[in-house]
Design a protein around this motif. Structure first.
Motif, mmCIF file in Angstrom:
data_model
loop_
_atom_site.group_PDB
_atom_site.id
_atom_site.type_symbol
_atom_site.label_atom_id
_atom_site.label_comp_id
_atom_site.label_asym_id
_atom_site.label_seq_id
_atom_site.Cartn_x
_atom_site.Cartn_y
_atom_site.Cartn_z
ATOM 1 N N ASP B 36 8.681 1.346 -3.080
ATOM 2 C CA ASP B 36 7.541 1.611 -2.201
ATOM 3 C C ASP B 36 7.856 2.721 -1.212
ATOM 4 O O ASP B 36 7.027 3.591 -0.955
ATOM 5 C CB ASP B 36 7.168 0.339 -1.414
ATOM 6 C CG ASP B 36 6.274 -0.580 -2.234
ATOM 7 O OD1 ASP B 36 5.941 -1.676 -1.753
ATOM 8 O OD2 ASP B 36 5.918 -0.184 -3.366
ATOM 9 N N ALA B 37 9.062 2.682 -0.644
ATOM 10 C CA ALA B 37 9.456 3.692 0.340
ATOM 11 C C ALA B 37 9.415 5.074 -0.290
ATOM 12 O O ALA B 37 8.894 6.024 0.301
ATOM 13 C CB ALA B 37 10.851 3.393 0.887
ATOM 14 N N TYR B 39 7.669 6.040 -2.808
ATOM 15 C CA TYR B 39 6.261 6.383 -3.004
ATOM 16 C C TYR B 39 5.662 6.959 -1.731
ATOM 17 O O TYR B 39 4.986 7.990 -1.751
ATOM 18 C CB TYR B 39 5.480 5.142 -3.437
ATOM 19 C CG TYR B 39 4.002 5.379 -3.524
ATOM 20 C CD1 TYR B 39 3.171 5.106 -2.433
ATOM 21 C CD2 TYR B 39 3.420 5.898 -4.671
ATOM 22 C CE1 TYR B 39 1.817 5.348 -2.492
ATOM 23 C CE2 TYR B 39 2.059 6.138 -4.737
ATOM 24 C CZ TYR B 39 1.264 5.857 -3.647
ATOM 25 O OH TYR B 39 -0.078 6.094 -3.694
ATOM 26 N N PHE B 40 5.940 6.282 -0.594
ATOM 27 C CA PHE B 40 5.394 6.736 0.680
ATOM 28 C C PHE B 40 5.901 8.112 1.068
ATOM 29 O O PHE B 40 5.143 8.949 1.566
ATOM 30 C CB PHE B 40 5.733 5.746 1.806
ATOM 31 C CG PHE B 40 4.732 4.636 1.920
ATOM 32 C CD1 PHE B 40 5.134 3.307 1.822
ATOM 33 C CD2 PHE B 40 3.391 4.902 2.114
ATOM 34 C CE1 PHE B 40 4.207 2.288 1.915
ATOM 35 C CE2 PHE B 40 2.463 3.884 2.204
ATOM 36 C CZ PHE B 40 2.873 2.572 2.106
ATOM 37 N N VAL B 41 7.196 8.335 0.851
ATOM 38 C CA VAL B 41 7.750 9.642 1.203
ATOM 39 C C VAL B 41 7.098 10.731 0.357
ATOM 40 O O VAL B 41 6.697 11.779 0.857
ATOM 41 C CB VAL B 41 9.282 9.682 1.010
ATOM 42 C CG1 VAL B 41 9.807 11.077 1.262
ATOM 43 C CG2 VAL B 41 9.952 8.705 1.952
#
Lengths: 120, 110
Positions: B36-37, B39-41
């Protein structure tokens, strides 16, 4: 590409960048110099985000950087706009993925294997 | 600063996450990153590019070119883009540079 990219030159591939710019400002010509610069700015942004998130992660005494750390980093760096939009996008993304999983289960129950459908 | 509404906010990703991960890992002390991290970056970076491109477009009065100068101006103006100041210095003429040197006194530069 077989050659290893030296760390200092590690950037987003140009093709991806060009595609993005085309979608965002389709009618605009972008000087090569500016493209190069935007690529480097992206890397800088990623590094900034990574360090900030890493700091938050360490403060929480965790070993893995998770989504919350990234979101916190975005806030701290003054990019809250991105945070809100990214969260909204992630929600949509998860909803789409969940829907797809439900659909494939339904298909399995019909007895038609997914590969068959994909072949059509 | 105009409010930012992303065009690329439909969940799909254009930038390769693998490459983003490599760039993150080249930062010192960055250990593991959750999916998820990452993806966010990646998504945040896309928004960043989009934001940058839109700002330049607006500020150059919707001219048809994104130039170095346009980029340099935005970076100087925007608060959140301050971290890029060193990467995109405003170009100055050699004459201006000489005047700056004179003011600072040659010893201070090194």
């Amino acid at each position: 590409m077989a050659e290893a990219v030296p760390e200092e030159e590690l950037t987003i591939p140009r093709a991806a960048m060009n595609k993005m710019i085309k979608e965002i400002v389709p009618s605009v010509r972008v000087a090569n110099e500016a493209r190069e610069l935007i690529l480097n700015c992206c890397s800088e942004f990623i590094h900034l985000l990574a360090s900030e998130a890493n700091e938050i992660c360490t403060q929480q005494q965790k070993k893995t950087i998770n989504a919350e750390h990234i979101l916190g980093a975005l806030d701290r760096l003054g990019f809250n706009d991105y945070r809100t939009d990214a969260e909204a996008v992630l929600k949509d993304c998860k909803a789409v993925a969940a829907k797809r999983r439900r659909q494939s289960t339904r298909l399995e129950n019909l007895g038609i294997p997914e590969e068959e459908l994909l072949r059509q | 600063m105009s409010s930012f509404k992303p065009k690329l906010g439909d969940g799909s990703i254009i930038l390769p996450q693998a490459r983003v991960k490599m760039i993150m890992k080249s930062s010192p002390d960055t250990e593991s990153i959750s999916t998820d991290a990452l993806y966010f970056v990646t998504k945040a970076t896309e928004f960043f590019v989009e934001h940058l491109a839109q700002e330049i477009y607006e500020s150059t009065n919707k001219s048809n070119e994104l130039t170095y100068k346009g980029l340099a101006d935005i970076v100087q103006k925007s608060d959140s883009m301050q971290f890029l100041k060193d990467m995109v210095p405003k170009k100055i003429t050699y004459k201006e540079y000489q005047e700056i040197l004179k003011e600072k006194g040659n010893g201070d530069l090194f």
